[in-house]
Design a protein around this motif. Sequence first.
Motif, PDB file in Angstrom:
ATOM      1  N   ILE A  17      93.417 -27.041  97.365  1.00  0.00           N
ATOM      2  CA  ILE A  17      92.931 -28.236  98.057  1.00  0.00           C
ATOM      3  C   ILE A  17      91.425 -28.138  98.254  1.00  0.00           C
ATOM      4  CG2 ILE A  17      92.991 -29.516 100.235  1.00  0.00           C
ATOM      5  CD1 ILE A  17      95.973 -28.850 100.404  1.00  0.00           C
ATOM      6  N   GLY A  18      90.731 -29.190  97.887  1.00  0.00           N
ATOM      7  CA  GLY A  18      89.293 -29.247  98.097  1.00  0.00           C
ATOM      8  C   GLY A  18      88.467 -28.579  97.018  1.00  0.00           C
ATOM      9  N   ARG A  19      89.083 -28.164  95.929  1.00  0.00           N
ATOM     10  CA  ARG A  19      88.297 -27.560  94.851  1.00  0.00           C
ATOM     11  C   ARG A  19      88.846 -28.016  93.500  1.00  0.00           C
ATOM     12  NH1 ARG A  19      90.392 -23.318  91.869  1.00  0.00           N
ATOM     13  NH2 ARG A  19      92.284 -22.388  92.662  1.00  0.00           N
ATOM     14  N   GLN A  20      88.008 -27.952  92.505  1.00  0.00           N
ATOM     15  CA  GLN A  20      88.423 -28.278  91.149  1.00  0.00           C
ATOM     16  C   GLN A  20      89.236 -27.119  90.571  1.00  0.00           C
ATOM     17  OE1 GLN A  20      87.929 -30.968  89.141  1.00  0.00           O
ATOM     18  NE2 GLN A  20      86.963 -32.119  90.791  1.00  0.00           N
ATOM     19  N   ILE A  21      90.307 -27.452  89.913  1.00  0.00           N
ATOM     20  CA  ILE A  21      91.086 -26.414  89.224  1.00  0.00           C
ATOM     21  C   ILE A  21      90.406 -26.166  87.882  1.00  0.00           C
ATOM     22  CG2 ILE A  21      93.325 -25.858  88.206  1.00  0.00           C
ATOM     23  CD1 ILE A  21      94.620 -27.523  90.393  1.00  0.00           C
ATOM     24  N   SER A  22      90.207 -24.901  87.571  1.00  0.00           N
ATOM     25  CA  SER A  22      89.474 -24.551  86.355  1.00  0.00           C
ATOM     26  C   SER A  22      90.298 -24.841  85.102  1.00  0.00           C
ATOM     27  CB  SER A  22      89.094 -23.067  86.377  1.00  0.00           C
ATOM     28  OG  SER A  22      90.251 -22.270  86.228  1.00  0.00           O
ATOM     29  N   SER A  24      90.910 -22.751  82.801  1.00  0.00           N
ATOM     30  CA  SER A  24      91.804 -21.601  82.636  1.00  0.00           C
ATOM     31  C   SER A  24      93.080 -21.775  83.471  1.00  0.00           C
ATOM     32  CB  SER A  24      91.076 -20.323  83.053  1.00  0.00           C
ATOM     33  OG  SER A  24      91.952 -19.223  83.049  1.00  0.00           O
ATOM     34  N   GLU A  25      92.927 -22.252  84.692  1.00  0.00           N
ATOM     35  CA  GLU A  25      94.101 -22.484  85.549  1.00  0.00           C
ATOM     36  C   GLU A  25      94.984 -23.598  84.985  1.00  0.00           C
ATOM     37  OE1 GLU A  25      92.708 -21.243  90.008  1.00  0.00           O
ATOM     38  OE2 GLU A  25      91.783 -23.050  89.139  1.00  0.00           O
ATOM     39  N   HIS A  26      94.371 -24.654  84.450  1.00  0.00           N
ATOM     40  CA  HIS A  26      95.150 -25.711  83.815  1.00  0.00           C
ATOM     41  C   HIS A  26      95.967 -25.163  82.637  1.00  0.00           C
ATOM     42  CE1 HIS A  26      92.698 -28.822  85.896  1.00  0.00           C
ATOM     43  NE2 HIS A  26      93.822 -29.494  85.782  1.00  0.00           N
ATOM     44  N   ILE A  27      95.325 -24.351  81.829  1.00  0.00           N
ATOM     45  CA  ILE A  27      96.004 -23.764  80.664  1.00  0.00           C
ATOM     46  C   ILE A  27      97.129 -22.841  81.114  1.00  0.00           C
ATOM     47  CG2 ILE A  27      95.706 -22.198  78.707  1.00  0.00           C
ATOM     48  CD1 ILE A  27      92.864 -23.448  78.401  1.00  0.00           C
ATOM     49  N   GLN A  28      96.873 -22.023  82.125  1.00  0.00           N
ATOM     50  CA  GLN A  28      97.905 -21.119  82.635  1.00  0.00           C
ATOM     51  C   GLN A  28      99.102 -21.890  83.176  1.00  0.00           C
ATOM     52  OE1 GLN A  28      95.976 -18.628  85.535  1.00  0.00           O
ATOM     53  NE2 GLN A  28      94.793 -17.517  84.002  1.00  0.00           N
ATOM     54  N   LEU A  29      98.852 -22.931  83.949  1.00  0.00           N
ATOM     55  CA  LEU A  29      99.945 -23.733  84.496  1.00  0.00           C
ATOM     56  C   LEU A  29     100.738 -24.417  83.386  1.00  0.00           C
ATOM     57  CD1 LEU A  29      98.200 -25.295  87.607  1.00  0.00           C
ATOM     58  CD2 LEU A  29     100.076 -23.642  87.620  1.00  0.00           C
TER      59      LEU A  29
END
Length: 100
Positions: A17-22, A24-29
Amino acid sequence: RSKGNHAGVDAMVKNSIGRQISTSEHIQLACLAFGNAICEEAVSRGFFYFEFVESARLSPNVANLGQAVAFGIWHYNGIPSGFTGVGLTFVYGLMMGVLR
């Protein structure tokens, strides 16, 4: 009220919450979601359905019903949890078995 222990999911959401997801995190998810879906489909519509038909000698319709029931029960502690989650994933499993 939730039936399962979703502390890990809750912590992950609060952390994002309150931050951009990187990227790398998008790819991991995406990889985790894709891998989970492949494994669930292989076990439920692959292994269970096949064994119900071949070993238990059930008709394809009864085998589909059996794998959908098992799929629904596995998701009792999922999101959404409880009987709502079971019902939703049962219907999803039944439909995916029909598409099989």
